[in-house]
Design a protein around this motif. Structure first.
Motif, mmCIF file in Angstrom:
data_model
loop_
_atom_site.group_PDB
_atom_site.id
_atom_site.type_symbol
_atom_site.label_atom_id
_atom_site.label_comp_id
_atom_site.label_asym_id
_atom_site.label_seq_id
_atom_site.Cartn_x
_atom_site.Cartn_y
_atom_site.Cartn_z
ATOM 1 N N PRO A 36 6.339 4.638 2.744
ATOM 2 C CA PRO A 36 5.458 3.251 2.630
ATOM 3 C C PRO A 36 5.148 2.808 1.116
ATOM 4 N N HIS A 37 5.321 1.679 0.952
ATOM 5 C CA HIS A 37 4.923 1.005 -0.422
ATOM 6 C C HIS A 37 4.647 -0.424 -0.556
ATOM 7 N N ARG A 38 4.253 -0.966 -1.612
ATOM 8 C CA ARG A 38 3.864 -2.161 -1.562
ATOM 9 C C ARG A 38 4.724 -2.814 -2.858
ATOM 10 N N GLU A 62 16.349 -22.146 -11.384
ATOM 11 C CA GLU A 62 16.696 -20.770 -11.870
ATOM 12 C C GLU A 62 15.401 -20.003 -12.113
ATOM 13 N N SER A 63 14.647 -19.011 -11.822
ATOM 14 C CA SER A 63 13.509 -18.400 -12.216
ATOM 15 C C SER A 63 13.865 -16.920 -12.437
ATOM 16 N N ASN A 64 13.288 -16.399 -13.495
ATOM 17 C CA ASN A 64 13.265 -14.815 -13.748
ATOM 18 C C ASN A 64 12.214 -14.075 -12.923
ATOM 19 N N TYR A 65 12.761 -12.943 -12.325
ATOM 20 C CA TYR A 65 11.609 -12.110 -11.698
ATOM 21 C C TYR A 65 11.554 -10.918 -11.963
ATOM 22 N N ALA A 66 10.502 -10.037 -11.822
ATOM 23 C CA ALA A 66 10.205 -8.633 -11.959
ATOM 24 C C ALA A 66 9.407 -8.384 -10.783
ATOM 25 N N VAL A 67 9.943 -7.263 -10.156
ATOM 26 C CA VAL A 67 9.176 -6.541 -8.810
ATOM 27 C C VAL A 67 8.800 -5.278 -9.158
ATOM 28 N N TYR A 68 7.416 -4.983 -9.210
ATOM 29 C CA TYR A 68 6.925 -3.710 -9.206
ATOM 30 C C TYR A 68 7.020 -3.199 -7.979
ATOM 31 N N ARG A 69 7.161 -1.472 -7.888
ATOM 32 C CA ARG A 69 6.809 -1.180 -6.353
ATOM 33 C C ARG A 69 5.876 -0.051 -6.598
ATOM 34 N N THR A 70 4.681 -0.089 -5.780
ATOM 35 C CA THR A 70 3.692 0.911 -5.824
ATOM 36 C C THR A 70 4.012 1.807 -4.421
ATOM 37 N N MET A 71 3.855 3.170 -4.615
ATOM 38 C CA MET A 71 4.419 3.964 -3.408
ATOM 39 C C MET A 71 2.906 4.226 -2.877
ATOM 40 N N LEU A 72 2.967 4.309 -1.540
ATOM 41 C CA LEU A 72 1.610 4.613 -0.755
ATOM 42 C C LEU A 72 1.740 5.829 0.092
ATOM 43 N N ASP A 73 2.705 6.653 -0.122
ATOM 44 C CA ASP A 73 2.901 8.015 0.541
ATOM 45 C C ASP A 73 2.013 9.081 -0.025
ATOM 46 N N PRO A 74 1.561 10.096 0.579
ATOM 47 C CA PRO A 74 0.407 10.990 -0.030
ATOM 48 C C PRO A 74 0.838 11.521 -1.279
ATOM 49 N N VAL A 75 2.076 11.700 -1.630
ATOM 50 C CA VAL A 75 2.371 12.309 -2.753
ATOM 51 C C VAL A 75 2.367 11.650 -4.001
ATOM 52 N N ASN A 76 2.705 10.570 -3.737
ATOM 53 C CA ASN A 76 3.074 9.545 -4.965
ATOM 54 C C ASN A 76 2.250 8.379 -4.874
ATOM 55 N N TYR A 77 1.200 8.719 -4.059
ATOM 56 C CA TYR A 77 0.160 7.440 -3.918
ATOM 57 C C TYR A 77 -0.288 6.772 -4.874
ATOM 58 N N GLY A 78 -0.096 5.415 -5.213
ATOM 59 C CA GLY A 78 -0.626 4.699 -6.075
ATOM 60 C C GLY A 78 0.109 4.721 -7.422
ATOM 61 N N THR A 109 -2.114 -0.124 -8.693
ATOM 62 C CA THR A 109 -1.802 1.143 -9.331
ATOM 63 C C THR A 109 -2.911 2.179 -9.201
ATOM 64 N N ALA A 110 -3.294 2.801 -8.269
ATOM 65 C CA ALA A 110 -4.500 3.567 -7.901
ATOM 66 C C ALA A 110 -4.521 4.752 -8.875
ATOM 67 N N ARG A 111 -3.374 5.238 -9.282
ATOM 68 C CA ARG A 111 -3.318 6.491 -9.867
ATOM 69 C C ARG A 111 -3.932 6.417 -11.318
ATOM 70 N N ILE A 112 -3.884 5.416 -11.851
ATOM 71 C CA ILE A 112 -4.560 5.676 -13.480
ATOM 72 C C ILE A 112 -5.778 5.105 -13.557
ATOM 73 N N LEU A 113 -6.487 4.996 -12.572
ATOM 74 C CA LEU A 113 -7.649 4.123 -12.626
ATOM 75 C C LEU A 113 -8.753 4.934 -13.476
ATOM 76 N N SER A 114 -8.734 6.271 -13.458
ATOM 77 C CA SER A 114 -9.510 7.223 -14.028
ATOM 78 C C SER A 114 -9.461 6.966 -15.608
ATOM 79 N N LEU A 115 -8.676 6.138 -16.326
ATOM 80 C CA LEU A 115 -8.309 6.001 -17.633
ATOM 81 C C LEU A 115 -8.973 4.602 -17.977
ATOM 82 N N LEU A 116 -9.471 4.058 -17.035
ATOM 83 C CA LEU A 116 -9.872 2.696 -17.232
ATOM 84 C C LEU A 116 -10.912 2.574 -18.391
#
Lengths: 161, 161, 161
Positions: free
Chosen positions: B79-81, B102-118, C150-157
């Motif tokens: 699970p990700h955002r 034409e448009s430049n883009y950048a996509v960031y992915r934030t993980m939502l699984d318990p190990v990598n959450y956030g 980015t929930a992970r680094i909020l403590s550093l805000l």
């Protein structure tokens, strides 16, 4: 020009400029500048201390062209591609046909060598401090000062920011 | 439409499009396209070599809908955002009601699984090469070609870019 | 105001806001808000569960000013610089002089301490959910809700987003 027309004109210039670099059409890059011009890459620390010369300093269109010739013919570096994001374009002054503007930028670099092929990473963030001439519908940089936040990787600079 | 109105219309479409994906309202995603459409994710290398099929190739609205059904029901992935940044939107052509941009883009992915959450990271950068129909005030993609710089992580592609 | 004028006004506010933070002119930061205001940093999970208090919660201009005083005088943290990218500004509602808007953001942090000097990294991505008052040509935030991915680094805000 009202505020909306001004920002539109400056954004059009910035957008065309970054697409030119990202598409590796670097021979066209000097044409975004007026004949008498300044292109500089430096750090805020340099500016605040009044140090005149930054990392890159070109004060004529000929120097810009030389830079591209050197990049194509003489410099040795890993093949890469840039991708520029420009944001928060803001007009800071207007005087006749001369406009000053500040814009945040972020550049990503994707390596094209066999080992790192297709790996993208943040390459540089900072601010463009620009002086722009708008004459008869043509918009060009008279000064483009790139103040980098990312001081660490400046030694690797080849392609213009 | 003058140049400012055109860029405004295209930006409105791009902005609505990325917010739709980032908010995980993927069932609405196909509605950003005309019935006859092309959605493609590929690399510049593929395009330059004339290779017809990239990483993802959908040439009808039905295929876009199928893709979302598969994503919701069949695919297995962490699970990700996503978070999209779009920059440097530039009109490259106008012909009747059809606009290319034409448009430049950048996509960031934030993980939502318990190990990598956030944890957020750069996921993909590249360029959108779009053909857009503007008809009676409604703006839709007839073609959206996503040329990724970040060739390395394409195998993980699930959510549309 | 038509749709173009509205988005222009909101973008002008967002752009001035992020340049204020990035230039470390934080004493001016509260002036981007109306006297009665809300500034909140939280996560989408918090919002969806109806939890009232996020990571940062200020509901008056005085609290915003206190926050900057604390940051300047009391907090201990590594010296750093922010660089904000704002993208996909989208008007989601208009009612009289009140406008609601959503905008994606990405913030990069560059460390300024001797060890990590000049190293830039992705710090936070997310979405601004704003309620904006436009009165007699002055545009201010009545509510600025920062939903971080980015929930992970909020403590550093420390510095506001």
């Amino acid at each position: 020009m009202d505020a909306r027309e001004l920002r539109f004109a400056v954004e059009e210039l910035q957008h065309a400029y970054v697409h030119c670099i990202d598409a590796d059409r670097l021979e066209e890059w000097p044409d975004f500048f007026t004949d008498l011009c300044l292109y500089e890459i430096t750090t805020r620390e340099n500016v605040e201390q009044g140090l005149p010369v930054g990392v890159i300093y070109c004060d004529s269109k000929g120097m810009l062209r030389d830079r591209i010739v050197a990049l194509r013919q003489a410099n040795i570096y890993g093949p890469h591609r840039y991708r520029h994001m420009v944001s928060a374009v803001r007009i800071t002054g207007v005087k006749g046909s001369t406009v000053t503007a500040e814009s945040n930028y972020a550049v990503y670099r994707t390596m094209l060598d066999p080992v790192n092929y297709g790996h993208s990473e943040l390459y540089s963030v900072g601010i463009y401090l620009d002086t722009i001439e708008i004459e008869q519908g043509v918009t060009r940089f008279r000064e483009k000062r790139v103040l980098v936040d990312t001081a660490r990787i400046l030694s690797l600079l080849v392609t213009p920011l």
